[in-house]
Motif scaffolding. Structure first.
Motif, short mmCIF file in Angstrom:
data_model
loop_
_atom_site.label_atom_id
_atom_site.label_comp_id
_atom_site.label_asym_id
_atom_site.label_seq_id
_atom_site.Cartn_x
_atom_site.Cartn_y
_atom_site.Cartn_z
N LEU A 170 6.12 26.21 8.86
CA LEU A 170 5.56 26.56 7.54
C LEU A 170 6.40 26.02 6.38
CD1 LEU A 170 4.31 30.17 8.34
CD2 LEU A 170 2.94 28.07 8.17
N PRO A 171 7.69 26.37 6.30
CA PRO A 171 8.45 25.87 5.16
C PRO A 171 8.73 24.37 5.23
CG PRO A 171 9.87 27.14 6.61
CD PRO A 171 8.45 27.32 7.11
N LEU A 172 8.57 23.75 6.39
CA LEU A 172 8.81 22.31 6.51
C LEU A 172 7.76 21.48 5.77
CD1 LEU A 172 10.01 21.81 10.18
CD2 LEU A 172 11.33 21.57 8.08
N GLN A 173 6.61 22.08 5.49
CA GLN A 173 5.57 21.32 4.78
C GLN A 173 6.03 20.93 3.38
OE1 GLN A 173 3.73 20.76 7.79
NE2 GLN A 173 2.34 20.25 6.14
N VAL A 174 6.80 21.79 2.74
CA VAL A 174 7.24 21.50 1.37
C VAL A 174 8.09 20.23 1.31
CG1 VAL A 174 8.57 22.34 -0.61
CG2 VAL A 174 6.99 23.87 0.57
N PRO A 175 9.16 20.11 2.13
CA PRO A 175 9.92 18.87 2.06
C PRO A 175 9.12 17.65 2.52
CG PRO A 175 10.89 20.36 3.68
CD PRO A 175 9.80 21.10 2.97
N LEU A 176 8.16 17.83 3.42
CA LEU A 176 7.32 16.69 3.83
C LEU A 176 6.48 16.20 2.66
CD1 LEU A 176 6.15 17.77 7.40
CD2 LEU A 176 7.70 15.89 6.82
N VAL A 177 5.88 17.13 1.93
CA VAL A 177 5.08 16.75 0.76
C VAL A 177 5.96 16.05 -0.28
CG1 VAL A 177 3.79 17.67 -1.22
CG2 VAL A 177 3.30 18.53 1.08
N LEU A 178 7.12 16.61 -0.54
CA LEU A 178 8.02 16.02 -1.54
C LEU A 178 8.51 14.64 -1.10
CD1 LEU A 178 10.05 19.19 -2.57
CD2 LEU A 178 8.19 18.07 -3.82
N TRP A 179 8.80 14.50 0.19
CA TRP A 179 9.25 13.21 0.73
C TRP A 179 8.14 12.16 0.54
CZ3 TRP A 179 10.18 12.39 6.68
CH2 TRP A 179 10.72 11.12 6.91
N ALA A 180 6.94 12.53 0.91
CA ALA A 180 5.81 11.59 0.79
C ALA A 180 5.58 11.21 -0.68
CB ALA A 180 4.55 12.20 1.40
N LEU A 181 5.67 12.16 -1.58
CA LEU A 181 5.51 11.85 -3.00
C LEU A 181 6.61 10.92 -3.49
CD1 LEU A 181 4.45 15.33 -4.44
CD2 LEU A 181 3.03 13.26 -4.27
N THR A 238 0.82 -1.22 0.00
CA THR A 238 0.00 0.00 0.00
C THR A 238 0.85 1.27 0.00
OG1 THR A 238 -0.16 -0.09 2.41
CG2 THR A 238 -1.96 -1.10 1.15
N ARG A 239 2.15 1.11 -0.09
CA ARG A 239 3.07 2.24 0.03
C ARG A 239 2.83 3.30 -1.04
NH1 ARG A 239 8.57 0.08 1.13
NH2 ARG A 239 7.57 -0.17 3.15
N GLY A 240 2.56 2.89 -2.27
CA GLY A 240 2.36 3.86 -3.35
C GLY A 240 1.21 4.80 -3.06
N VAL A 241 0.06 4.24 -2.77
CA VAL A 241 -1.10 5.07 -2.47
C VAL A 241 -0.92 5.79 -1.13
CG1 VAL A 241 -2.55 3.29 -1.37
CG2 VAL A 241 -3.62 5.19 -2.57
N GLY A 242 -0.28 5.12 -0.17
CA GLY A 242 -0.05 5.73 1.13
C GLY A 242 0.81 6.98 1.03
N GLY A 243 1.87 6.90 0.23
CA GLY A 243 2.74 8.06 0.05
C GLY A 243 2.01 9.23 -0.59
N LYS A 244 1.21 8.92 -1.60
CA LYS A 244 0.46 9.99 -2.28
C LYS A 244 -0.58 10.61 -1.34
CE LYS A 244 1.35 7.96 -6.76
NZ LYS A 244 1.75 6.59 -6.63
N LEU A 245 -1.25 9.76 -0.57
CA LEU A 245 -2.23 10.28 0.39
C LEU A 245 -1.55 11.08 1.50
CD1 LEU A 245 -4.67 7.24 0.69
CD2 LEU A 245 -5.14 9.47 -0.39
N ALA A 246 -0.37 10.64 1.92
CA ALA A 246 0.37 11.38 2.94
C ALA A 246 0.75 12.77 2.42
CB ALA A 246 1.61 10.61 3.38
N ALA A 247 1.14 12.85 1.16
CA ALA A 247 1.47 14.15 0.56
C ALA A 247 0.25 15.06 0.58
CB ALA A 247 1.98 13.97 -0.87
N GLY A 248 -0.90 14.51 0.23
CA GLY A 248 -2.14 15.29 0.28
C GLY A 248 -2.49 15.72 1.69
N PHE A 249 -2.26 14.83 2.64
CA PHE A 249 -2.52 15.15 4.04
C PHE A 249 -1.62 16.31 4.50
CE2 PHE A 249 -1.58 14.70 8.55
CZ PHE A 249 -2.86 14.69 9.09
N PHE A 250 -0.34 16.23 4.17
CA PHE A 250 0.58 17.30 4.57
C PHE A 250 0.15 18.64 3.98
CE2 PHE A 250 4.04 13.90 5.05
CZ PHE A 250 3.89 13.84 6.43
#
Length: 126
Positions: A108-119, A67-79
């Motif tokens: 605030l700026p930490l959200q960007v690397p979190l989204v990119l990491w999750a993607l 489920t990692r593929g969908v989980g990572g994409k959903l985590a990016a959306g969550f962030f």
């Protein structure tokens, strides 16, 4: 280190971050209640618990290779979705101590690397 192991470690690290954050929503909910945007209907505690459940569920999804593929994409959306709470926190902390402001503004700026990491985790699934 081989690429597959590195990708797996990255995914497990993200899962650990999400899981730990999710658990804190239940262990210490007051700080989360305070940053729930007022525009959301219902009680802040409900949103705190819902976001905690979401983070724990995302942690599991990211940790499990199937489920990692969908989980990572959903985590990016969550962030991305919780960014307004971080903006509210920064606004609310504008009159607090320099240390408190630094923490709030630093989120605030930490959200960007979190989204990119999750993607990246979401795309790294074999």
């Amino acid at each position: 280190m081989e690429p597959t192991r590195s990708r797996s470690r990255s995914a497990l690290a993200l899962a650990g971050l999400l899981g730990a954050a999710g658990v804190t929503h239940f262990a210490k909910p007051k700080p989360y209640d305070a940053i729930v945007p007022r525009a959301l209907p219902g009680k802040p505690r409900t949103w705190t618990y819902l976001s905690g459940v979401a983070e724990v569920a995302l942690a599991v999804a990211v940790a499990v290779p199937r489920t990692r593929g969908v989980g990572g994409k959903l985590a990016a959306g969550f962030f991305a979705a919780v960014f307004p709470a971080n903006v509210k926190m920064a606004y609310d902390y504008r009159a607090k101590s320099p240390k408190a402001k630094a923490i709030a503004y630093g989120r605030l700026p930490l959200q960007v690397p979190l989204v990119l990491w999750a993607l990246r985790v979401g795309r790294s699934t074999p």
